[in-house]
Design a protein around this motif. Structure first.
Motif, PDB file in Angstrom:
ATOM      1  N   LYS A   8       0.849  -1.183   0.000  1.00 36.72           N
ATOM      2  CA  LYS A   8       0.000   0.000   0.000  1.00 36.72           C
ATOM      3  C   LYS A   8       0.886   1.235   0.000  1.00 36.72           C
ATOM      4  N   LEU A   9       0.398   2.298  -0.585  1.00 35.19           N
ATOM      5  CA  LEU A   9       1.115   3.561  -0.584  1.00 35.19           C
ATOM      6  C   LEU A   9       0.804   4.280   0.726  1.00 35.19           C
ATOM      7  N   LEU A  10       1.820   4.419   1.565  1.00 34.59           N
ATOM      8  CA  LEU A  10       1.690   5.080   2.854  1.00 34.59           C
ATOM      9  C   LEU A  10       2.856   6.036   3.048  1.00 34.59           C
ATOM     10  N   ARG A  11       2.606   7.153   3.735  1.00 34.10           N
ATOM     11  CA  ARG A  11       3.698   8.062   4.077  1.00 34.10           C
ATOM     12  C   ARG A  11       4.490   7.462   5.225  1.00 34.10           C
ATOM     13  N   ARG A  12       5.801   7.661   5.201  1.00 32.86           N
ATOM     14  CA  ARG A  12       6.655   7.143   6.258  1.00 32.86           C
ATOM     15  C   ARG A  12       6.704   8.127   7.417  1.00 32.86           C
ATOM     16  N   GLN A  13       6.684   7.617   8.619  1.00 31.57           N
ATOM     17  CA  GLN A  13       6.705   8.443   9.820  1.00 31.57           C
ATOM     18  C   GLN A  13       8.006   9.228   9.943  1.00 31.57           C
ATOM     19  N   CYS A  21       8.096  11.190  -0.186  1.00 33.68           N
ATOM     20  CA  CYS A  21       9.132  10.560  -1.007  1.00 33.68           C
ATOM     21  C   CYS A  21       9.526   9.204  -0.440  1.00 33.68           C
ATOM     22  N   GLY A  22       9.625   9.105   0.881  1.00 33.01           N
ATOM     23  CA  GLY A  22       9.944   7.828   1.508  1.00 33.01           C
ATOM     24  C   GLY A  22       8.855   6.803   1.268  1.00 33.01           C
ATOM     25  N   GLY A  23       7.604   7.235   1.324  1.00 30.91           N
ATOM     26  CA  GLY A  23       6.490   6.332   1.062  1.00 30.91           C
ATOM     27  C   GLY A  23       6.453   5.863  -0.376  1.00 30.91           C
TER      28      GLY A  23
END
Length: 64
Positions: A8-13, A21-23
């Motif tokens: 899944k496309l999730l933002r990284r904490q 960009c990390g996600g």
């Protein structure tokens, strides 16, 4: 792209700004450096071509 039924496309904490960009990097398997470079290059012609998609992704993509 990773072969997984749970990808899944999730933002990284622990992202540098919003984790977009990390996600994207985690989702596609491409280094976050390349996404950061892409958004930086898109920021050069006045900011809007890079800032607008980044902000939209920041709003739409949920946190991890």
């Amino acid at each position: 792209m990773k072969e997984s039924s749970e990808t899944k496309l999730l933002r990284r904490q622990n992202g540098m700004v919003g984790g977009v960009c990390g996600g994207l990097a985690e989702f596609t398997g491409i280094s976050a450096f390349w996404y950061r470079l892409l958004f930086l290059i898109l920021m050069l012609p006045g900011g809007v071509p890079g800032l607008l998609p980044y902000l939209l992704l920041w709003i739409v993509v949920p946190k991890k």
